[in-house]
Design a protein around this motif. Sequence first.
Motif, PDB file in Angstrom:
ATOM      1  N   ARG A  98       0.825  -1.216   0.000  1.00 38.03           N
ATOM      2  CA  ARG A  98       0.000   0.000   0.000  1.00 38.03           C
ATOM      3  C   ARG A  98       0.850   1.253   0.000  1.00 38.03           C
ATOM      4  O   ARG A  98       0.532   2.255  -0.633  1.00 38.03           O
ATOM      5  CB  ARG A  98      -0.909   0.036   1.245  1.00 38.03           C
ATOM      6  CG  ARG A  98      -2.038  -0.942   1.226  1.00 38.03           C
ATOM      7  CD  ARG A  98      -2.812  -0.907   2.524  1.00 38.03           C
ATOM      8  NE  ARG A  98      -3.974  -0.051   2.432  1.00 38.03           N
ATOM      9  CZ  ARG A  98      -4.976  -0.079   3.293  1.00 38.03           C
ATOM     10  NH1 ARG A  98      -4.954  -0.913   4.327  1.00 38.03           N
ATOM     11  NH2 ARG A  98      -6.011   0.709   3.147  1.00 38.03           N
TER      12      ARG A  98
ATOM     13  N   ASN B  30      -7.732   6.386  -3.985  1.00 32.03           N
ATOM     14  CA  ASN B  30      -7.375   6.264  -2.568  1.00 32.03           C
ATOM     15  C   ASN B  30      -6.311   5.212  -2.288  1.00 32.03           C
ATOM     16  O   ASN B  30      -5.591   5.307  -1.289  1.00 32.03           O
ATOM     17  CB  ASN B  30      -8.628   5.961  -1.744  1.00 32.03           C
ATOM     18  CG  ASN B  30      -9.648   7.071  -1.818  1.00 32.03           C
ATOM     19  OD1 ASN B  30      -9.297   8.243  -1.839  1.00 32.03           O
ATOM     20  ND2 ASN B  30     -10.925   6.725  -1.881  1.00 32.03           N
ATOM     21  N   GLU B  31      -6.245   4.188  -3.139  1.00 28.34           N
ATOM     22  CA  GLU B  31      -5.277   3.099  -2.960  1.00 28.34           C
ATOM     23  C   GLU B  31      -4.544   2.841  -4.283  1.00 28.34           C
ATOM     24  O   GLU B  31      -4.622   1.752  -4.849  1.00 28.34           O
ATOM     25  CB  GLU B  31      -5.991   1.825  -2.501  1.00 28.34           C
ATOM     26  CG  GLU B  31      -6.674   1.908  -1.158  1.00 28.34           C
ATOM     27  CD  GLU B  31      -5.698   1.836   0.014  1.00 28.34           C
ATOM     28  OE1 GLU B  31      -4.466   1.743  -0.226  1.00 28.34           O
ATOM     29  OE2 GLU B  31      -6.160   1.882   1.158  1.00 28.34           O
TER      30      GLU B  31
ATOM     31  N   LEU C  38      -2.248  -0.313  -4.464  1.00 25.64           N
ATOM     32  CA  LEU C  38      -3.002  -1.568  -4.452  1.00 25.64           C
ATOM     33  C   LEU C  38      -3.738  -1.767  -5.772  1.00 25.64           C
ATOM     34  O   LEU C  38      -3.819  -2.893  -6.286  1.00 25.64           O
ATOM     35  CB  LEU C  38      -4.000  -1.603  -3.288  1.00 25.64           C
ATOM     36  CG  LEU C  38      -3.442  -1.826  -1.890  1.00 25.64           C
ATOM     37  CD1 LEU C  38      -4.574  -1.977  -0.889  1.00 25.64           C
ATOM     38  CD2 LEU C  38      -2.518  -3.032  -1.838  1.00 25.64           C
TER      39      LEU C  38
END
Length: 198
Positions: A21, A93-94, A97
Amino acid sequence: MPPKPKFQREEIVSAALDIVRECGIECLTTRNVGAKLNSSAPPIFTVFKNMDELKQAVRAEAIKLYEQSIVPKTENTPLFKQLGMGMISFSINEPKLFRFLFMKQNKEADSFDDVFGYLGKTAEYCIEIIRKDYSLNRQEAYLLFESVWIYTYGVSSLCATGMCRFSTEQISKMLTTEFTAMLAYVRSGGGLEKPLRR
Protein backbone atom coordinates in the motif's frame (compact mmCIF):
# COMPACT_ATOMS: atom_id res chain seq x y z
CA MET A 1 10.06 -30.74 15.01
CA PRO A 2 10.20 -27.33 13.22
CA PRO A 3 10.52 -24.23 15.40
CA LYS A 4 7.33 -22.42 16.28
CA PRO A 5 6.87 -19.34 14.05
CA LYS A 6 7.64 -16.07 15.81
CA PHE A 7 4.88 -14.32 13.84
CA GLN A 8 1.44 -15.54 12.84
CA ARG A 9 0.42 -15.74 9.19
CA GLU A 10 -2.01 -12.83 9.64
CA GLU A 11 0.72 -10.58 11.06
CA ILE A 12 3.04 -11.28 8.14
CA VAL A 13 0.30 -10.72 5.54
CA SER A 14 -0.78 -7.51 7.26
CA ALA A 15 2.81 -6.20 7.26
CA ALA A 16 3.27 -7.18 3.62
CA LEU A 17 -0.01 -5.53 2.65
CA ASP A 18 1.07 -2.31 4.36
CA ILE A 19 4.32 -2.35 2.37
CA VAL A 20 2.47 -2.76 -0.92
CA ARG A 21 0.00 0.00 0.00
CA GLU A 22 2.79 2.40 0.90
CA CYS A 23 5.51 1.60 -1.64
CA GLY A 24 4.17 -0.81 -4.26
CA ILE A 25 4.69 -4.49 -4.98
CA GLU A 26 8.31 -3.91 -6.03
CA CYS A 27 9.12 -3.10 -2.38
CA LEU A 28 7.75 -6.40 -1.07
CA THR A 29 10.94 -8.18 -0.03
CA THR A 30 11.81 -10.49 2.84
CA ARG A 31 14.04 -7.78 4.29
CA ASN A 32 11.31 -5.13 4.19
CA VAL A 33 8.76 -7.46 5.79
CA GLY A 34 11.25 -8.27 8.54
CA ALA A 35 11.90 -4.56 9.11
CA LYS A 36 8.16 -3.84 9.20
CA LEU A 37 7.78 -6.47 11.94
CA ASN A 38 10.91 -5.25 13.78
CA SER A 39 12.53 -8.61 13.27
CA SER A 40 16.24 -9.02 12.57
CA ALA A 41 15.61 -12.35 10.82
CA PRO A 42 13.19 -12.50 7.86
CA PRO A 43 10.08 -14.22 9.29
CA ILE A 44 8.43 -15.09 5.96
CA PHE A 45 9.77 -18.57 5.42
CA THR A 46 8.63 -19.84 8.81
CA VAL A 47 5.04 -19.56 7.49
CA PHE A 48 5.21 -19.32 3.66
CA LYS A 49 7.00 -21.61 1.22
CA ASN A 50 8.20 -18.71 -0.93
CA MET A 51 7.53 -15.09 -1.88
CA ASP A 52 4.99 -16.07 -4.53
CA GLU A 53 2.83 -17.68 -1.85
CA LEU A 54 3.05 -14.51 0.26
CA LYS A 55 2.11 -12.38 -2.76
CA GLN A 56 -0.96 -14.54 -3.34
CA ALA A 57 -2.00 -14.05 0.29
CA VAL A 58 -1.48 -10.28 -0.03
CA ARG A 59 -3.49 -10.27 -3.24
CA ALA A 60 -6.38 -12.05 -1.50
CA GLU A 61 -6.38 -9.40 1.24
CA ALA A 62 -6.14 -6.58 -1.30
CA ILE A 63 -9.15 -8.00 -3.16
CA LYS A 64 -11.11 -8.01 0.11
CA LEU A 65 -10.28 -4.32 0.61
CA TYR A 66 -11.29 -3.59 -2.97
CA GLU A 67 -14.61 -5.43 -2.65
CA GLN A 68 -15.37 -3.63 0.63
CA SER A 69 -14.64 -0.28 -1.00
CA ILE A 70 -17.06 -0.77 -3.90
CA VAL A 71 -20.06 -1.78 -1.79
CA PRO A 72 -23.03 0.42 -2.88
CA LYS A 73 -23.68 3.20 -0.37
CA THR A 74 -26.76 5.04 -1.63
CA GLU A 75 -30.19 4.29 -3.08
CA ASN A 76 -30.18 7.36 -5.34
CA THR A 77 -27.58 6.06 -7.81
CA PRO A 78 -27.90 2.93 -10.00
CA LEU A 79 -26.02 -0.03 -8.53
CA PHE A 80 -23.83 -0.61 -11.56
CA LYS A 81 -22.75 3.03 -11.59
CA GLN A 82 -21.92 2.88 -7.88
CA LEU A 83 -19.65 -0.10 -8.54
CA GLY A 84 -17.86 1.86 -11.29
CA MET A 85 -17.52 4.90 -9.05
CA GLY A 86 -16.18 2.59 -6.34
CA MET A 87 -13.52 1.20 -8.65
CA ILE A 88 -12.31 4.67 -9.61
CA SER A 89 -12.41 5.82 -5.99
CA PHE A 90 -10.27 2.81 -5.00
CA SER A 91 -7.73 3.71 -7.69
CA ILE A 92 -7.52 7.25 -6.25
CA ASN A 93 -7.37 6.26 -2.57
CA GLU A 94 -5.28 3.10 -2.96
CA PRO A 95 -3.22 3.67 -6.13
CA LYS A 96 -0.48 1.18 -5.27
CA LEU A 97 -3.00 -1.57 -4.45
CA PHE A 98 -4.95 -0.80 -7.62
CA ARG A 99 -1.80 -1.16 -9.69
CA PHE A 100 -0.91 -4.39 -7.88
CA LEU A 101 -4.36 -5.88 -8.54
CA PHE A 102 -5.20 -4.57 -11.98
CA MET A 103 -2.16 -3.16 -13.76
CA LYS A 104 0.17 -6.00 -14.56
CA GLN A 105 0.99 -7.72 -17.80
CA ASN A 106 -1.20 -10.70 -18.67
CA LYS A 107 0.35 -12.58 -21.57
CA GLU A 108 -2.44 -15.17 -21.57
CA ALA A 109 -5.25 -12.68 -22.21
CA ASP A 110 -6.12 -12.56 -25.90
CA SER A 111 -9.55 -10.99 -25.41
CA PHE A 112 -11.84 -9.58 -22.75
CA ASP A 113 -13.23 -13.09 -22.20
CA ASP A 114 -9.84 -14.03 -20.71
CA VAL A 115 -9.84 -10.94 -18.49
CA PHE A 116 -13.42 -11.57 -17.36
CA GLY A 117 -12.49 -14.76 -15.51
CA TYR A 118 -9.79 -12.84 -13.67
CA LEU A 119 -12.29 -10.30 -12.31
CA GLY A 120 -14.02 -12.77 -10.01
CA LYS A 121 -17.49 -12.65 -8.54
CA THR A 122 -17.89 -8.87 -8.90
CA ALA A 123 -18.08 -9.22 -12.70
CA GLU A 124 -20.88 -11.79 -12.54
CA TYR A 125 -22.68 -9.66 -9.98
CA CYS A 126 -22.50 -6.65 -12.32
CA ILE A 127 -23.91 -8.61 -15.24
CA GLU A 128 -26.85 -9.80 -13.15
CA ILE A 129 -27.54 -6.21 -12.06
CA ILE A 130 -27.46 -5.03 -15.69
CA ARG A 131 -29.77 -7.84 -16.84
CA LYS A 132 -32.28 -7.09 -14.10
CA ASP A 133 -32.19 -3.27 -14.13
CA TYR A 134 -32.17 -2.79 -17.91
CA SER A 135 -34.11 -5.85 -19.14
CA LEU A 136 -31.24 -7.21 -21.23
CA ASN A 137 -30.37 -10.80 -22.09
CA ARG A 138 -27.06 -12.34 -21.00
CA GLN A 139 -25.23 -11.52 -24.24
CA GLU A 140 -26.40 -7.90 -24.23
CA ALA A 141 -25.53 -7.47 -20.55
CA TYR A 142 -22.09 -8.99 -21.09
CA LEU A 143 -21.34 -6.66 -24.00
CA LEU A 144 -22.50 -3.62 -22.03
CA PHE A 145 -20.42 -4.69 -19.01
CA GLU A 146 -17.35 -5.27 -21.20
CA SER A 147 -17.51 -1.84 -22.82
CA VAL A 148 -18.26 0.13 -19.66
CA TRP A 149 -15.72 -1.82 -17.58
CA ILE A 150 -12.95 -1.13 -20.11
CA TYR A 151 -13.84 2.58 -20.04
CA THR A 152 -13.97 2.63 -16.23
CA TYR A 153 -10.68 0.75 -16.04
CA GLY A 154 -9.11 3.38 -18.29
CA VAL A 155 -10.28 6.22 -16.04
CA SER A 156 -9.11 4.28 -12.97
CA SER A 157 -5.68 3.72 -14.51
CA LEU A 158 -5.32 7.43 -15.28
CA CYS A 159 -6.12 8.19 -11.64
CA ALA A 160 -3.91 5.42 -10.17
CA THR A 161 -0.88 6.63 -12.11
CA GLY A 162 -1.53 10.30 -11.35
CA MET A 163 -2.02 11.15 -15.02
CA CYS A 164 -5.35 12.86 -14.30
CA ARG A 165 -7.23 14.15 -11.30
CA PHE A 166 -10.97 14.15 -11.84
CA SER A 167 -13.54 15.45 -9.39
CA THR A 168 -16.35 13.18 -8.21
CA GLU A 169 -18.77 15.22 -10.32
CA GLN A 170 -16.63 14.80 -13.44
CA ILE A 171 -16.33 11.04 -12.88
CA SER A 172 -20.06 10.69 -12.36
CA LYS A 173 -20.82 12.58 -15.55
CA MET A 174 -18.27 10.62 -17.60
CA LEU A 175 -19.64 7.26 -16.44
CA THR A 176 -23.24 8.32 -17.11
CA THR A 177 -22.34 9.49 -20.62
CA GLU A 178 -20.45 6.30 -21.47
CA PHE A 179 -23.12 4.02 -20.02
CA THR A 180 -26.00 5.82 -21.72
CA ALA A 181 -24.26 5.72 -25.10
CA MET A 182 -23.34 2.04 -24.79
CA LEU A 183 -26.81 1.06 -23.57
CA ALA A 184 -28.36 2.69 -26.64
CA TYR A 185 -25.78 0.96 -28.86
CA VAL A 186 -26.44 -2.47 -27.36
CA ARG A 187 -30.21 -2.04 -27.54
CA SER A 188 -29.88 -1.16 -31.22
CA GLY A 189 -28.19 -4.53 -31.80
CA GLY A 190 -24.69 -3.10 -32.14
CA GLY A 191 -21.77 -5.36 -31.36
CA LEU A 192 -23.88 -8.50 -31.12
CA GLU A 193 -22.75 -10.08 -34.39
CA LYS A 194 -20.02 -12.07 -32.64
CA PRO A 195 -21.19 -15.11 -30.60
CA LEU A 196 -20.49 -14.87 -26.89
CA ARG A 197 -17.80 -17.27 -25.70
CA ARG A 198 -19.06 -17.58 -22.13
